[in-house]
Design a protein around this motif. Structure first.
Motif, short mmCIF file in Angstrom:
data_model
loop_
_atom_site.label_atom_id
_atom_site.label_comp_id
_atom_site.label_asym_id
_atom_site.label_seq_id
_atom_site.Cartn_x
_atom_site.Cartn_y
_atom_site.Cartn_z
N GLU A 1 1.01 -1.23 0.32
CA GLU A 1 0.11 0.44 -0.24
C GLU A 1 1.05 0.79 0.00
N LYS A 2 0.48 2.62 -0.14
CA LYS A 2 0.94 3.43 0.33
C LYS A 2 1.25 3.91 1.11
N PRO A 3 2.21 5.21 1.02
CA PRO A 3 3.50 4.97 0.58
C PRO A 3 4.04 3.45 0.42
N PHE A 4 4.91 3.39 -0.81
CA PHE A 4 5.70 2.01 -1.00
C PHE A 4 7.30 2.13 0.74
N CYS A 5 7.54 3.16 0.85
CA CYS A 5 8.67 3.27 1.43
C CYS A 5 8.96 5.16 2.13
N LYS A 6 9.75 5.34 2.99
CA LYS A 6 9.67 6.62 3.31
C LYS A 6 10.94 7.30 2.61
N TYR B 1 2.99 12.60 2.14
CA TYR B 1 2.93 11.23 1.38
C TYR B 1 1.78 9.95 1.20
N GLY B 2 1.13 10.73 2.52
CA GLY B 2 -0.19 10.24 2.22
C GLY B 2 -0.87 9.99 1.23
N LEU B 3 -1.60 11.69 0.20
CA LEU B 3 -2.39 11.75 -0.59
C LEU B 3 -1.67 11.88 -1.56
N GLY B 4 -0.48 12.83 -1.40
CA GLY B 4 0.24 13.39 -3.13
C GLY B 4 1.17 12.10 -3.82
N ILE B 5 1.24 11.08 -2.85
CA ILE B 5 1.86 10.00 -3.44
C ILE B 5 0.81 9.84 -4.81
N TYR C 1 -13.18 20.47 2.29
CA TYR C 1 -13.09 21.16 3.38
C TYR C 1 -14.01 20.35 4.70
N ARG C 2 -12.65 20.24 5.52
CA ARG C 2 -12.53 19.48 6.70
C ARG C 2 -11.50 20.03 7.58
N PRO C 3 -12.61 20.92 8.21
CA PRO C 3 -11.88 22.17 9.61
C PRO C 3 -11.10 21.00 10.63
N ASP C 4 -10.13 20.90 10.93
CA ASP C 4 -9.36 19.93 11.52
C ASP C 4 -8.62 21.08 12.75
N LYS C 5 -8.43 21.14 14.31
CA LYS C 5 -7.29 22.36 15.03
C LYS C 5 -6.87 21.23 15.53
N ALA C 6 -6.66 19.77 15.47
CA ALA C 6 -6.51 19.04 16.32
C ALA C 6 -5.25 18.80 16.37
N ILE C 7 -3.59 18.90 17.72
CA ILE C 7 -2.23 18.78 17.12
C ILE C 7 -2.05 17.41 16.32
N HIS C 8 -1.34 17.53 15.34
CA HIS C 8 -1.21 15.95 14.45
C HIS C 8 0.69 16.61 14.73
N THR C 9 1.55 15.21 15.29
CA THR C 9 2.75 14.95 15.20
C THR C 9 3.21 13.77 14.76
N GLY C 10 4.33 13.32 14.49
CA GLY C 10 4.88 12.57 13.88
C GLY C 10 5.92 12.84 12.46
N ASP C 11 6.08 11.27 12.56
CA ASP C 11 7.02 10.78 11.39
C ASP C 11 6.02 11.62 10.22
N LYS C 12 6.94 12.48 9.28
CA LYS C 12 6.84 13.16 8.09
C LYS C 12 5.94 11.92 7.04
N ILE C 13 6.39 11.00 7.19
CA ILE C 13 5.12 10.00 6.18
C ILE C 13 4.29 9.83 6.50
N ASN C 14 3.89 9.55 7.38
CA ASN C 14 2.14 10.13 7.30
C ASN C 14 1.27 11.52 8.08
N GLY C 15 2.21 12.58 7.35
CA GLY C 15 1.65 13.18 6.71
C GLY C 15 0.60 13.38 5.30
N THR C 16 -0.23 14.38 5.01
CA THR C 16 -0.99 14.31 3.66
C THR C 16 0.19 14.22 3.03
#
Length: 370
Positions: A119-124, A197-201, A180-195
């Protein structure tokens, strides 16, 4: 100006799919992971393929409530990964686990002599990607990312519009997956889990599949909803190919409808609103094989405006081609059992990850030459 619906456009479907009879093939496989990806993007399509048997689904814990919907398919649900890896009948393993586990699982699968679909992304990183592809080639196996959005209806139709030369030489292409998906939560972690890497791929791979390696990429990757988050939720990447510029963009705070694709060329323009409908149908419980699954309604068809040979402006509504994520597995069967060239080449896989990795290696905005 004349306005028409191009009724023969759907006839191009067989040419685009490169469909072939594969009823004489038989493939046994397993899936690692039993979350949304497995249940939404893999099993519904695998159930439609008579030549593929899902022998195992491995997960670190059982989900008997989910398992019951697959009763009668003969799938063995297990929490013992070695049971899967040591079964000589299993030729292919699909990995549907969190992104930061992909490399380790794929390496184990290849070391046990099995082909792997990740599954995407293949690797980091490019380094990890090279390791897996080298290992696969050394063992005469296939390692490939699950780039299912190569079989989005909107993307297949875009390719056909370009192939038919409606717009002439393309000069500018915009590919958007906004919401349009407002989200004020704090999201932290490895860049591979960001948008990115997740959708841009997906969006980058679609363009790489058509145009290949860009000369340069200009990046704008950031967080726009909460400054304390370290994971991106917004990106715009401009891929430069000589006179052609291709933009891929996702913004989480777009309330007004925006085209999925915009194409401007030397001979005309093409606009398509709304995304492929397979995911929306799957969420509603409409499955592959059901009537009208994944089909656009006419009000969602794209429109092209171009000059004909007489110099007249022509405007046509372009019916969307049929998408089918399961065609990834049709192609993979043909590669594993018949030795046909795989859908996503090693060069494309490496380029995809290189574009991703380059985008997060320096502060935004930035420009990288390839």
């Amino acid at each position: 100006m004349s306005i028409s619906v191009e009724n023969d456009f759907s006839l191009a479907y067989d040419k685009v799919t490169n469909k072939k009879e594969i009823d004489d093939m038989s493939l046994k496989m397993a899936i690692i992971g039993f979350g949304k990806s497995t249940n939404r993007y893999h099993l519904p399509y695998l159930k439609q393929r008579k030549n593929i048997e899902v022998k195992y689904i491995y997960n670190h814990r059982r989900h008997e409530d989910r398992e019951t919907q697959y009763a009668g398919l003969g799938i063995r649900f297990t929490t013992d990964l070695n049971e899967v890896l040591n079964d000589d009948e299993v030729q292919l393993v699909t990995i549907c686990t969190p992104a930061d586990t992909h490399f380790d699982y794929a390496k184990q699968v290849l070391e046990h002599g099995k082909n792997v679909l990740v599954e995407k992304p293949f690797c980091k990183t490019v380094m990890e990607t090279k390791q897996l592809l080298t290992l696969a080639n050394q063992r005469h196996l296939i390692a490939m990312p699950y780039q299912n959005r190569r079989f989005d209806s909107d993307y297949l139709t875009l390719k056909e519009v370009l192939d038919r030369g409606y717009v002439g030489e393309p000069l500018e292409i915009e590919s958007h997956m906004d919401k349009y998906r407002p989200d004020k939560a704090i999201h932290t972690g490895d860049k591979i889990n960001g948008t990115f890497y997740g959708l841009g791929i997906h969006m980058l791979d679609q363009m790489v599949a058509i145009f290949g390696r860009p000369q340069a990429a200009a990046y704008d990757i950031r967080t726009i909803q909460n400054e304390e988050s370290t994971l991106d939720d917004y990106y715009q990447v401009d891929l430069h190919y000589g006179k052609l510029k291709v933009t891929v963009k996702t913004n989480p705070l777009v309330a007004a409808p925006y085209p999925r694709f915009i194409v401007h060329g030397t001979n005309g323009s093409y606009l398509k609103y709304d995304i492929d409908q397979q995911e929306n149908d799957l969420k509603l419980g409409i499955m592959p094989g059901d009537t009208h699954f994944g089909q656009d309604t006419p009000d969602k068809y794209g429109r092209v405006k171009y000059h004909n040979q007489n110099g007249d402006w022509i405007e046509k509504q372009i019916p969307s081609l049929q998408g089918d994520y399961g065609r990834i597995y049709d192609s993979l069967c043909d590669s594993i059992l018949n030795g046909k060239e795989k859908l996503v080449s090693d060069a494309q896989t490496l380029l995809d990850i290189s574009i991703l990795e380059s985008g997060i290696q320096q502060p935004t905005p930035s420009v990288v030459h390839f």
